[in-house]
Design an enzyme around this catalytic site. Structure first.
Site, PDB file in Angstrom:
ATOM      1  N   THR A 144       0.876  -1.172   0.000  1.00 37.17           N
ATOM      2  CA  THR A 144       0.000   0.000   0.000  1.00 37.17           C
ATOM      3  C   THR A 144       0.910   1.217   0.000  1.00 37.17           C
ATOM      4  O   THR A 144       1.350   1.679   1.045  1.00 37.17           O
ATOM      5  CB  THR A 144      -0.928  -0.002   1.224  1.00 37.17           C
ATOM      6  OG1 THR A 144      -1.656  -1.218   1.262  1.00 37.17           O
ATOM      7  CG2 THR A 144      -1.903   1.170   1.155  1.00 37.17           C
ATOM      8  N   LYS A 197      -7.292   0.821  -2.860  1.00 37.22           N
ATOM      9  CA  LYS A 197      -6.813   0.208  -1.617  1.00 37.22           C
ATOM     10  C   LYS A 197      -6.927   1.165  -0.436  1.00 37.22           C
ATOM     11  O   LYS A 197      -7.336   0.779   0.663  1.00 37.22           O
ATOM     12  CB  LYS A 197      -5.363  -0.247  -1.783  1.00 37.22           C
ATOM     13  CG  LYS A 197      -4.751  -0.844  -0.515  1.00 37.22           C
ATOM     14  CD  LYS A 197      -5.485  -2.089  -0.042  1.00 37.22           C
ATOM     15  CE  LYS A 197      -5.033  -2.555   1.333  1.00 37.22           C
ATOM     16  NZ  LYS A 197      -3.616  -2.927   1.397  1.00 37.22           N
ATOM     17  N   LYS A 218      -0.699   4.697   9.036  1.00 37.29           N
ATOM     18  CA  LYS A 218      -0.034   5.187   7.822  1.00 37.29           C
ATOM     19  C   LYS A 218      -1.001   5.217   6.640  1.00 37.29           C
ATOM     20  O   LYS A 218      -1.059   6.190   5.882  1.00 37.29           O
ATOM     21  CB  LYS A 218       1.180   4.298   7.514  1.00 37.29           C
ATOM     22  CG  LYS A 218       1.945   4.658   6.255  1.00 37.29           C
ATOM     23  CD  LYS A 218       1.513   3.852   5.026  1.00 37.29           C
ATOM     24  CE  LYS A 218       1.838   2.386   5.150  1.00 37.29           C
ATOM     25  NZ  LYS A 218       1.485   1.626   3.919  1.00 37.29           N
TER      26      LYS A 218
END
Length: 318
Positions: free
Chosen positions: A118, A193, A262
């Site tokens: 990601t 995502k 994150k």
């Protein structure tokens, strides 16, 4: 003798070229973490010869014992195969591993890099641009489904990149689960995502609040969870994460708080850059910031519930 390069035209014509693309069994892989290791295991089980690299000696040793070949650097991985996959924790690490000194792109054989991380659309676009002058192709392929999905080959794999390159690598990517091709532009799959991970974190936050409220009122958490999952409030947290990791008190679902934090930060930053407000998303980010500060980035992100339990004065346990 080195086998023919499946991404380099040959004298026998386009049909043979495509045949070579579809039958090449040599792959490279960088990143043997919680997701990377089981994905390499699946590739090995599918009959691919995989050359791997990771900075962790223990992870390298386990991969070698499973049948992988070990490289001394990302560049050596790029020397070993036409297709190299990476599964890494942050955009900066992905960029360094692919484009940096001694990186994958300096390998003499690699033609396609597939990013299972990601890493976000901005990083994807920049790395794709960095690979282009060397004639190399970038494919985004972030995954969702956790360690269990990686182990069982049931991940949702979001893919973007040049369609021809995708079709040539599709057989490899399908080893991990169900593919969702979203388009040719670099970073599109990363947007999908980030949206998914924001919703997963949001479900964990709001479900924690509802479950702690029920527990403090005196409702058996298992009964409340059954009610929610039979009704309109069911979500990924109530159906999966609470039964497996919260009610037993193990908080070990398999996704680190630091990584979730994150991802949500990245999602909000990217959305704001597009001019899309993330009002609720900012609250989810703050809850993850608190969880990260209190329990550490290595804690499981289901620890969000532990924060709400402390604030609410009640525990959600079977």
């Amino acid at each position: 003798m080195r086998p023919p390069n499946p991404f380099r035209p040959n004298r026998r014509g386009s049909n043979d070229f495509r045949s070579l693309c579809m039958t090449s069994r040599e792959l490279g892989f960088v990143g043997l973490g919680r997701m990377g290791s089981p994905m390499v295991a699946r590739l090995l089980a599918a009959g691919y010869r995989v050359t791997v690299f990771d900075t962790d000696a223990g992870a390298r040793g386990r991969a070698e014992a499973a049948g992988a070949a070990i490289a001394g650097s990302p560049q050596e991985v790029g020397d070993s195969a036409d297709i190299v996959l990476v599964s890494l924790p942050t955009p900066d690490i992905v960029r360094t591993v692919v484009l940096g000194e001694g990186g994958v792109a300096q390998g003499g054989r690699v033609r396609t890099v597939i990013d299972l991380s990601t890493s976000g659309p901005t990083a994807a676009a920049r790395i794709s641009e960095g690979l282009a002058p060397g004639g190399r192709v970038w494919i985004d392929a972030p995954v969702s489904g956790g360690i269990a999905g990686a182990t069982n080959g049931t991940l949702a794999v979001m893919v973007s990149g040049p369609r021809t390159a995708f079709e040539e690598a599709e057989e490899v990517i399908a080893t991990f689960g169900r593919i969702f091709y979203v388009g040719e532009k670099a970073g599109l799959a990363q947007v999908a995502k980030l949206a998914n991970n924001l919703l997963a974190a949001a479900a964990m936050v709001v479900s924690s609040e509802a479950m702690v409220m029920g527990a403090k009122a005196g409702i058996d958490p298992k009964v409340l969870l059954d009610i929610i999952n039979a009704g309109s409030g069911r979500n990924s947290a109530t159906q999966d994460k609470f039964p497996k990791s919260v009610l037993p008190g193990t908080f070990d679902f398999g996704f680190a708080t630091g990584l979730s934090y994150k991802d949500v930060r990245m999602c909000i930053d990217e959305a704001e850059a597009m001019g899309v407000p993330m009002v609720a998303g900012a609250i989810i980010r703050q809850m993850l910031a608190v969880t990260n500060a209190k329990f550490g980035p290595g804690s499981d992100f289901t620890s969000i519930c532990r924060v709400v339990e402390e604030w609410g004065g009640a525990e959600v346990r079977a």
